[in-house]
Design an enzyme around this catalytic site. Structure first.
Site, short mmCIF file in Angstrom:
data_model
loop_
_atom_site.label_atom_id
_atom_site.label_comp_id
_atom_site.label_asym_id
_atom_site.label_seq_id
_atom_site.Cartn_x
_atom_site.Cartn_y
_atom_site.Cartn_z
N GLY A 126 0.80 -1.22 0.00
CA GLY A 126 0.00 0.00 0.00
C GLY A 126 0.83 1.27 0.00
O GLY A 126 1.94 1.32 0.54
N ARG A 152 -2.54 8.68 3.35
CA ARG A 152 -2.90 9.46 4.54
C ARG A 152 -1.73 9.68 5.48
O ARG A 152 -1.79 10.54 6.37
CB ARG A 152 -4.06 8.78 5.28
CG ARG A 152 -5.40 8.85 4.54
CD ARG A 152 -6.44 7.97 5.18
NE ARG A 152 -6.64 8.30 6.58
CZ ARG A 152 -7.30 7.53 7.44
NH1 ARG A 152 -7.80 6.37 7.03
NH2 ARG A 152 -7.46 7.91 8.69
N SER A 163 41.56 11.02 35.48
CA SER A 163 40.62 11.93 34.82
C SER A 163 41.27 12.61 33.61
O SER A 163 42.47 12.91 33.61
CB SER A 163 40.13 12.99 35.80
OG SER A 163 39.42 12.39 36.87
N ARG A 165 51.89 14.32 29.62
CA ARG A 165 51.36 15.68 29.59
C ARG A 165 52.53 16.67 29.63
O ARG A 165 53.62 16.35 30.11
CB ARG A 165 50.41 15.92 30.75
CG ARG A 165 51.04 15.75 32.12
CD ARG A 165 50.00 15.75 33.23
NE ARG A 165 50.63 15.63 34.55
CZ ARG A 165 50.02 15.21 35.63
NH1 ARG A 165 48.75 14.80 35.56
NH2 ARG A 165 50.63 15.18 36.79
#
Length: 450
Positions: free
Chosen positions: A11, A15, A388, A423
């Protein structure tokens, strides 16, 4: 006896006002037609034929993704439901068994109802029609019964006042011997206002051939068809009500049930607790005793017993949480295994990774898993401590009992028990902040003077 499913999914769905074929609109995270397929699959069918039409290529792709054994056939011309079923004739040529006709936009038919139809077939009915008692029959076709036998189906426009008073209505679902079904379809006529071949007319053809037709009934809610966005929303509400009731029945605590949304296949074990505003996408399993905290979103994942997720967590496909693992607020897990007792508590992304038993992942940790072309994996060993704001540039391994310093960028493996520090060295410049701000303020004042 062998069984075949014929699912009508051709189908256009005007609608829906959508470029997407109607049967591909989602209900509970799955295409509409998948719900009919799921109900029919409970019968362990030997063959499944899906009749596509509008958007056939997309429908076919979605069907194959669900089950690569589905046979998709095309209804090029929309000439009615009888014509649609007839498109499966060649695919089922020589099939010896029953065929059940289902509709891709009718998602709530249950396996129990289909089993009742098969039982009626075994009991001697040549054709079985699924009916329902309608609270408001409206313009449904009416089932005209003679005791247990179905005499005919009469459409509303053709019904007498007496027939319109009948509340037993037609759902369109049919079961019959496969060969018989196609023989009956060959006898259909399109001499009607719409010029279409109606599947419902096979009852009259069957009686003319001396065959027996019967009706099996189900609750009206099972026959809900979806033709508009509004009806889709109503169906979603109905599905959510069903899933919430199932959760309660299974011993699940829903703190605020109306705010929890399930997918069609969500499984939650006994004594799990689901807090408010949790959304489950497809393919989620939550084991007994787990807790999913508020505002979390889960999809394609597995959460083991005693694990805790959230609040505000996102589990994506491939996330596997072992027993007593913890995933906290604003954490995203994707295609990663979090082992027993491991913790990823804050503001982190863990993707394409393995996190070992009792490891602790610090806030702001990111597994850098994508180089723009390929995905790479990160391995974090048991009892490792990830400081962290660690960036783990995959592929990389952090060993058992190892550690990373806060703010480290990990670009090579860290052996068991070692600490990785990556770091820049920090310097402190006395008085520099005051001098810098004095200089910047003077520059700003000079600009205002101009």
């Amino acid at each position: 006896m062998a069984t075949a499913l014929i699912i009508l999914a051709a189908g256009q769905g005007k609608r829906m006002n959508s470029d997407l074929p109607k049967v591909l609109h989602e209900l509970g995270g799955a295409p509409l037609f998948a719900h009919a397929l799921s109900a029919g699959s409970a019968l362990a069918p030997d063959r499944i034929v899906l009749v596509a039409g509008n958007g056939a290529e997309a429908v076919s792709a979605a069907a194959t993704k669900l089950d690569d054994e589905i046979e998709v056939v095309l209804q090029e011309d929309r000439l009615g439901t009888g014509h649609a079923v007839d498109q499966a004739r060649a695919a089922l040529a020589g099939f010896d068994g029953d065929a059940i006709v289902l509709y891709g936009d009718t998602p709530f038919i249950t396996p129990e109802t289909l089993e009742a139809m098969i039982a009626a077939r075994r009991g001697g009915a040549d054709v079985v029609i699924l009916g329902f008692e309608a609270a408001d029959p409206k313009r449904y076709g009416r089932l005209v019964m003679d005791g247990q036998e179905l005499r005919r189906i009469v459409e509303y426009n053709d019904a007498s006042d007496e027939e319109r008073a009948i509340t037993l209505c037609n759902s369109g679902v049919v079961a019959a011997d496969c060969g018989t079904l196609f023989d009956l379809i060959s006898g259909l006529s399109n001499e009607n206002a719409a010029g279409e071949y109606y599947l419902t007319d096979i009852v009259e053809v069957a009686r003319e051939k001396g065959l027996r037709a019967e009706a099996v009934t189900c609750p009206e809610a099972e026959t809900l068809g979806i033709n508009s966005r509004e009806e889709l929303a109503a169906a979603e509400a109905q599905l959510q009500a069903i899933k919430r009731a199932e959760a309660f029945e299974n011993g699940v605590t829903l703190v605020a049930p109306d705010t929890v949304f399930f997918a069609h296949d969500t499984f939650i074990g006994r004594d799990a607790v689901i807090e408010p505003n949790v959304v489950f996408g497809p393919d989620v399993t939550i084991e007994s005793g787990a807790r999913i905290k508020a505002f979390s979103h889960l999809e394609g994942c597995h959460v083991s017993a005693g694990a805790v997720v959230g609040p505000f967590a996102r589990l994506r496909p491939g996330a596997e949480l072992a027993e007593k693992a913890k995933v906290g607020n604003f954490v995203e897990i994707k295609n990663a295994q979090i082992a027993e007792g491991a913790k990823v508590n804050h503001l982190s992304y863990i993707g394409d990774a393995t996190v070992g038993e009792a490891a602790n992942i610090g806030a702001g940790t990111i597994t850098c898993n994508y180089d723009g072309v390929f995905k790479h994996r990160t391995e974090i060993g048991p009892r490792a401590f990830i400081g962290s704001d660690t960036m783990l540039v995959a592929p990389v391994r952090v060993g058992a009992d190892a550690m990373t310093a806060t703010g480290t960028v990990v670009t090579r493996d860290i052996e068991d028990g070692a600490m990785g520090v990556g770091r820049a060295r920090m310097e402190v410049k006395p008085g520099f902040a005051v001098k810098l701000f004095e200089k910047l303020r003077a520059r700003k004042a000079a600009k205002k003077g101009h």
